[in-house]
Design an enzyme around this catalytic site. Structure first.
Site: not given
Length: 570
Positions: A380-381
């Site tokens: 995730d980012t």
């Protein structure tokens, strides 16, 4: 209780009489698509869209104090590194595209870090490893985010860096309530990362992940950010912080060193683009995967998608095949350009797209494609976007990789080091082969679109290999299907998975398709008949933020309905 709006009493009565409240819900919205979570946010003086509402508010505060769009983006990113450790932090990398209203052009920044110089390629084979581990000390590369902040600030900042980091420092000391999605991913990370030194002390108060709504403090991170605010980027890369990282890695069988940190520098790069039906779509060149979105759009430009329809099996099929073609090139050619001469111009050319398009069977899914032949001379980012009253706009993405990163949490610093080095290939001769001092292939990509040389859309969609697919879908949703900036993100998404990753062999089984709720069962059935494998999944469809600027200079903000975020302006 269902409340119906914009509906006559007669229509409501008929619906109730038929026992079909659901059929009456077409009247629930006065305008806009039924799947839209809300209307776009409109403002003229400034706008921010992030995946954390408190970060959005911090960005607006900075804009109201006279800060630039870059100032607002830095302040918001610092807050998100504290509040969303599940997706980013100062132990990770950063990429940005900036529209300069003064210069009337785009600037690109690659603030990704390099592999340790003291870790040789032979180490992995000598220790029985055929791939780089996902966690622990071996995938750790130099964190580039802090240097990225200072590079952006030097070129486009107005307010002192102390002012920009103050909100994050204050929240780190005073605490903040953990949001719903962050709490979910934090809890999922604990079983994997809790064994690594320092993680439990910083991220597991009371021996567990904090729950939704619980107040979390990170005084260690507050001290680190204070040192950066006072001492600048060198406090991180050449001062006490760098020495503490060096000592921690040496004590835990790691290779990242003080020398690696001290020699780090970001790179200003020229964004690259393709024109899709009158819109210029801009991405950063590799070592990121942004040009995959341009390749997908070039291939799909040869079809009348508007006539096919957004949820038709024909459109979904063509999209999946275009993605497969682009990702085979991604697996072969995308890497650090300092170590290879990359054929970017050929890959994003219309001529090349015309050749690749011929390989698509409109009636049948391909089990595999080979990467194209081009002329060579040798999970995730976070994503955020900001805009200010002068018309400057920032598209910024930042990540630790694999959510919270490597698990390696140095001493008293209050953050986790990234594990981006996992993305290297251990295949000799591969463009993305591991080498000391090399930047790994990157999944995080910011995007921008212009019309007639003027800024139109600053946008991004977080989520690993999801990102270029969703970049293409956002543009297609707006250009071909006429959706507004919020609807374009809320619309049900197509995700093709299982094809080539930069560290894998070519796809052999065609991969599989995941379609969000909103695609008709008839579409799914037809796709299966065409040879696609369909999986039902929840969660992997990315996280979108966007700011559109119209011809009158009005900003239209959109925030991801699948995340905890907020778009707001003034």
């Amino acid at each position: 209780m269902t409340v119906l709006r914009g509906c006559s009493r007669l229509a409501l009565g008929a619906a109730v009489a038929l026992g079909s409240i659901a059929s009456a819900q077409a009247y629930d919205r006065v305008n806009g698509e039924g799947f839209a979570s809300r209307s776009p946010v409109l403002a003229t003086q400034g706008m921010a869209a992030t995946s954390q509402p408190l970060a959005t508010q911090v960005a607006l505060d900075v804009l109201k104090q006279g800060g630039s769009a870059v100032d607002a983006a830095i302040a918001a990113n610092a807050v998100q590194g504290l509040m969303e450790p599940t997706g980013n932090g100062i132990g990770g990398d950063l990429f940005a595209i900036v529209w300069s209203a003064k210069d009337k052009r785009l600037y690109g920044l690659n603030a990704s870090g390099r592999s340790p110089k003291s870790l040789p390629f032979e180490y992995f084979a000598n220790n029985g490893l055929d791939k780089i581990p996902s966690h622990g000390p071996l995938p750790v590369s130099v964190p580039g985010a802090v240097d990225g902040w200072f590079e952006l600030h030097k070129k486009f900042g107005r307010l002192p860096m102390k002012n920009l980091l103050e909100p994050a420092i204050r929240y780190a000391n005073d605490g903040f309530p953990v949001t719903q999605l962050v709490a979910y991913y934090w809890n999922r990370s604990v079983p994997v990362l809790s064994k690594y030194p320092g993680f439990r002390d910083t991220y597991m108060p009371d021996g567990r992940a904090p729950k939704e709504g619980e107040i979390f403090h990170n005084p260690r991170l507050a001290k680190t950010l204070h040192k950066i605010a006072e001492g600048g980027r060198d406090a991180f890369y050449k001062g006490d912080i760098a020495r503490e990282i060096d000592a921690y890695m040496k004590a835990n069988d790691g290779f990242l060193s003080y020398e690696d940190l001290a020699s780090h520098k970001s790179e200003w790069v020229e964004p690259v683009s393709t024109n899709y039906r009158g819109v210029d779509v801009w991405e950063l060149p590799p070592n990121g995967q942004g040009i995959a979105a341009l390749q997908i759009l070039n291939i799909l430009e040869g079809y009348d998608l508007a006539a096919l329809g957004r949820t038709s099996p024909e459109y979904v099929h063509l999209f999946a095949e275009a993605k497969k073609l682009a990702f085979e090139d991604r697996a072969r050619y995308y890497a650090d350009p300092a170590f290879n001469e990359l054929p970017v111009k050929q890959l994003i050319s219309k001529k090349y797209a015309n050749e690749r398009r011929k390989l698509i069977n409109p009636e049948r899914a391909a089990k595999r494609y080979d990467a194209g032949t081009v002329a060579l001379r040798h999970g995730d980012t976070i994503y955020l976007t900001t805009a200010d009253k002068e018309g400057n706009m920032v598209s910024l993405i930042q990540s630790n990789y694999r959510g919270m990163g490597s698990g390696m949490t140095p001493g008293e610093l209050g953050f986790i080091l990234q594990d981006r080095g996992e993305m290297f290939s251990l295949q000799e001769g591969h463009f993305n082969q591991y080498q000391p001092g090399k930047r790994p292939f990157h999944t995080i990509i910011p995007a921008f679109a212009t019309k007639d040389g003027k800024p139109w859309l600053s946008f991004g969609v977080m989520g690993g290999a999801t990102q270029p697919q969703m970049h293409a879908q956002i543009i297609i949703n707006m250009v071909d299907f006429g959706l507004n900036v919020q609807e374009a993100g809320d619309a049900p998404r197509i995700l093709h998975s299982g094809s080539s990753q930069p560290t894998d062999e070519l796809m052999e089984d065609g991969g599989y398709l995941s379609l969000e709720d909103g695609f008709p069962m008839e579409t799914r059935r037809k796709l299966v008949q065409m040879g696609h494998q369909i999986r039902f999944e929840s969660g992997p469809y990315g996280g979108y933020q966007a700011i559109m600027r119209d011809g009158q200079g009005v900003y239209h903000g959109a925030s991801e309905s699948r995340k905890d975020g907020q778009a707001a302006g003034y």
